[in-house]
Design an enzyme around this catalytic site. Structure first.
Site, mmCIF file in Angstrom:
data_model
loop_
_atom_site.group_PDB
_atom_site.id
_atom_site.type_symbol
_atom_site.label_atom_id
_atom_site.label_comp_id
_atom_site.label_asym_id
_atom_site.label_seq_id
_atom_site.Cartn_x
_atom_site.Cartn_y
_atom_site.Cartn_z
ATOM 1 C CG PHE A 143 -2.076 -0.929 1.069
ATOM 2 C CD1 PHE A 143 -1.890 -2.298 1.152
ATOM 3 C CD2 PHE A 143 -3.346 -0.439 0.820
ATOM 4 C CE1 PHE A 143 -2.955 -3.168 0.984
ATOM 5 C CE2 PHE A 143 -4.415 -1.296 0.659
ATOM 6 C CZ PHE A 143 -4.222 -2.663 0.736
ATOM 7 C CB ILE A 145 -2.132 5.539 1.039
ATOM 8 C CG1 ILE A 145 -2.646 4.108 0.845
ATOM 9 C CG2 ILE A 145 -3.270 6.533 1.020
ATOM 10 C CD1 ILE A 145 -3.610 3.919 -0.274
ATOM 11 C CB VAL A 234 5.063 0.616 0.971
ATOM 12 C CG1 VAL A 234 4.809 1.910 1.739
ATOM 13 C CG2 VAL A 234 5.660 0.885 -0.376
ATOM 14 C CG ASP A 235 7.196 1.851 6.230
ATOM 15 O OD1 ASP A 235 6.967 2.462 7.288
ATOM 16 O OD2 ASP A 235 6.841 0.664 6.048
ATOM 17 C CG HIS A 255 6.772 -6.744 16.287
ATOM 18 N ND1 HIS A 255 7.839 -6.005 16.776
ATOM 19 C CD2 HIS A 255 5.888 -5.839 15.800
ATOM 20 C CE1 HIS A 255 7.604 -4.727 16.586
ATOM 21 N NE2 HIS A 255 6.432 -4.587 16.000
ATOM 22 C CD GLU A 325 1.958 -5.007 14.996
ATOM 23 O OE1 GLU A 325 2.786 -4.905 14.081
ATOM 24 O OE2 GLU A 325 2.119 -4.509 16.133
ATOM 25 C CG ASP A 348 13.577 -0.227 12.612
ATOM 26 O OD1 ASP A 348 14.671 0.287 12.295
ATOM 27 O OD2 ASP A 348 12.548 0.434 12.763
#
Lengths: 376, 379
Positions: A143, A145, A234-235, A255, A325, A348
């Site tokens: 996505f 957006i 997407v990021d 996670h 989530e 991350d």
């Protein structure tokens, strides 16, 4: 009248009969036989479609097992999701033998108590799995957006390098700005499909409506076009191999912030009023909202259930603490995934220190200014 | 002289009754008559075509019934009997169980996952209660086939069934299929609720190899005729063994194989595969994952059907070439499992030889050979 014609011809009835029999009659007969043959051929094609549909699937075992044929999906255990009637056939392949008395990873759990493999580096043989999944088409939903379209270029470029290389992939890019979707050079068998959708004011709403949109498009489109769906944020970008080892009827990803935590400290939704509520003494893992997927029917079920739960919550005037989530975790608690991906598949580097048990980082966050991106 | 008019005696080329002339004369006929002839011809062909096709379909279906072992397609019903159909309304019931620990050392020393990510089932790798919660609501029926062909095998049935009643799939519906040449020799064993026994008569063996080679055929025919309607999962076990400890839903899977107890520590080039290239069960030197035992295999009924059919075809092909594989059926089974990898593998706990000392890596032996001397004493 016939008599009159006969006498006109000057033939005896006997001669007439003979001549007639082998002349005109032959031609007509031949024409008719030809016509009949064509019709029969046409009909047999049409009608035998019905019994043949049933025999089609049995023809593979009839062919000798050394012949390969179009194969279907391999399925892992513990759930019984069944897509079709066959175990895929693997042609001759040379690879090292698995040692029964030498577990591959002793530092981590490689299988959940319900027999779902936890996919870590070293637990699987890529070549073998690639062959098992060789005729599979994978759909990737992402996505982009509003301002998130800026992430698409890096996302798609790294996906071309690392995601399901060698397999057929369709990227489904959901965006409200189709003109801003970059043109990326794609490998053979891969295509980008841009789906124009509306946007929402709040980023939480955008995130939550992912579920609704995936659910809608699953039924309308994905079911016909792909075998498996992978739903990503997407990021992020791909930094190492992500292949068919992840494919299963239903899979979730651990996670990165909670893989070592106790279930009490998982950030599940803890208010009983919400549909995403999980009590403190329940829970297997904390799954990340940014990487889940499975076969199209299962993803459809998951996204539909989550969307319905979110709608019900909205009617009650409550919003789950981590939005989609939380609902994903609620669903995966009662519908146990058939594979669990290790934090290698979602990491991350800015926020977390990389432990030695992560031998590879495959899908990592791209640093960004959240407030700036989300405000536009 | 009777001239053919309306009402053709042969009735084959109806067009001719309008045109009792030579070809040249036919051209002088009005076009309308020609079209009418053509239309009638077409109509007749259509009718004939439909009749023949329906006749063919009827005959074909009838044929299917007679030639089940070789022509029965994978029934469509398998695609409809899907476990996940029940799941949306029946998610896993809440149950209390400890959280899976991601970073703890595994208590078991055995490999728990194959390279193609199929679980290897052994004690300690699963939570029995959790699995029970997952599988119990699905109302499954599990089938169990055992072959007692030959007088020395019928003696084992009693102990086999008694131990199965104690340990096999407790709490589920079970259907035993005992294949035997002598139905009278099968003892009456008291069965628990939801458990049934069917005796399937098969022709007696002329020699042992012959009997064991026909097992695959018998199982696939049986599935086609009966078992696909009666059970969801099917296990095919050897009868000269007994259950020692619980055998539960951890063994359920799409296609399940068990590792042979004699070869689990042995490198692949020492596996007793069939090494002659002329056989369909041929496995080359650098190939092989595990050596699976013929005494235990199973899975979903559809997969077991395909598996046994495939093996049977291989056995037939070898027979046609006048060759018998080194370990008979087991060679074919291993060959098939090499190309159609099992979705779940059972550790040797599920197929053990009691004459061997139990190694520390195997915590709980569940199914093992019956000591043959004891059996002789019993009878």
């Amino acid at each position: 009248m016939a008599d009159k014609m006969l006498s006109q011809q000057g033939l005896t009835p006997q001669e007439w009969m003979d001549r007639d029999f082998w002349g005109n009659r032959t031609k007509s007969c031949l024409c008719l036989i030809l016509l009949f043959a064509v019709l029969l051929g046409f009909y047999s094609n049409v009608f035998s479609l019905i019994p043949r549909r049933q025999t089609e699937k049995s023809q593979s075992p009839e062919a000798h097992h050394v012949q390969g044929r179009r194969e279907s999906l391999t399925l892992s255990e513990g759930d019984g999701h069944l897509d079709s009637c066959r175990i895929p056939e693997v042609p001759r392949l040379l690879y090292p033998k698995a040692q029964l008395l030498k577990p591959l990873r002793v530092d981590v759990l490689v299988m959940t108590p319900w027999f779902a493999p936890v996919v870590w580096d070293g637990t699987f043989d890529s070549a073998l799995l690639d062959v098992q999944f060789r005729n599979t088409t994978i759909g990737l939903t992402v996505f982009a957006i509003k301002k998130y379209v800026v992430f698409l270029r890096l996302f798609l470029e790294t996906a071309e390098k690392y995601f399901m290389v060698g397999h057929k992939v369709i990227y489904y890019v959901f965006t409200d700005r189709p003109a801003d979707v970059p043109q990326i050079a794609l490998q053979d068998g891969r295509q980008v499909v841009v789906l124009h959708v509306g946007n929402y004011r709040r980023w939480q709403d955008i995130s939550m409506h992912r579920m609704e949109m995936i659910s809608n498009f699953s039924r309308r489109r994905f079911l016909r076009e792909v075998d498996y769906l992978v739903c990503l944020y997407v990021d992020m970008k791909f930094s190492d191999h992500v292949g068919v080892e992840i494919l299963a009827p239903l899979f979730g990803t651990l996670h990165p912030g909670f893989y070592a935590a106790d279930r009490q400290s998982f950030t599940y939704e803890r208010r009983p009023l919400s549909r995403a509520y999980i009590p403190r003494d329940e829970g297997d893992f904390y799954y990340a909202g940014g990487f889940f997927g499975g076969s199209v029917p299962e993803v459809y079920r998951l996204t539909t259930a989550c969307h319905q739960a979110m709608t019900a919550d909205q009617a009650q005037g409550i919003e789950a603490v981590w939005h989609d989530e939380s609902h994903l975790n609620r669903y995966l608690l009662s519908h146990k995934p058939s594979k669990v991906l290790s934090p290698e598949y979602l990491w991350d580097e800015q926020m977390l220190q990389r432990p030695p048990l992560l031998r590879k980082l495959r899908y990592v966050a791209v640093p960004m200014n959240h407030t700036e991106i989300r405000s536009r | 002289m009777v001239v053919p008019r309306g009402g053709q005696s042969s009735g084959q080329c109806p067009v001719d009754k309008e045109h009792p002339f030579a070809g040249a004369q036919a051209q002088r006929l009005p076009p309308a008559m020609h079209c009418l002839r053509l239309a009638l011809g077409l109509g007749f062909c259509l009718l004939l075509g439909i009749t023949l096709c329906s006749l063919w379909m009827y005959v074909e279906n009838w044929l299917l019934v007679s030639y089940i072992p070789y022509y029965l397609p994978c029934p469509e019903i398998f695609n409809m009997k899907l476990q996940y159909e029940e799941e949306p309304s029946q998610p896993v019931a809440q149950s209390q169980y400890p959280q899976p620990k991601l970073l703890e050392q595994k208590p078991t020393e055995l490999l728990t996952l194959t390279p193609w990510l199929a679980p290897i089932v052994s004690e300690g790798t699963f939570n029995a209660e959790l699995l029970h919660h997952i599988y119990q609501p699905l109302n499954l029926t599990i089938g169990l086939t055992a072959f007692a062909v030959g007088n020395r095998y019928t003696r084992f049935v009693q102990h086999f069934l008694e131990s199965a009643e104690r340990f096999f799939m407790q709490g589920y519906r079970v259907h035993y299929y005992i294949f035997t040449h002598d139905p009278q020799a099968i003892p009456q064993v008291p069965l628990g609720p939801g458990r049934r026994l069917s005796v399937i008569p098969v022709p007696g063996p002329s020699q042992w190899e012959e009997a064991s080679m026909r097992r695959m055929e018998a199982i696939s025919v049986h599935i086609a005729k009966r078992a696909h309607r009666e059970v969801d999962y099917l296990f095919c076990l050897d009868v000269d063994m007994a259950f020692r400890n619980p055998w539960g839903p951890e063994t359920l899977g799409d296609l399940v194989a068990a590792i042979h107890p004699d070869y689990f520590t042995v490198p692949r080039h020492q596996f007793p595969y069939e090494r002659r290239p002329v056989s369909t069960a041929f496995v080359a030197d650098g190939e092989g994952d595990f050596y699976y035992g013929r005494a235990v295999f199973g899975g979903r009924v559809a997969r077991v059907y395909e598996f046994t059919r495939g093996c049977h075809m291989g056995i037939l092909a070898d027979k046609a070439n006048g060759i018998m594989a080194a370990c008979q059926e087991e060679s074919h089974l291993n060959r098939r499992f090499l190309s159609h990898k099992p979705s779940k593998v059972l550790s040797p706990e599920y197929l053990w030889d009691d004459r061997k000392p139990q190694p520390p890596s195997l915590k709980l032996i569940r199914f093992s050979t019956l000591n043959k001397d004891t059996a002789r004493l019993r009878s």
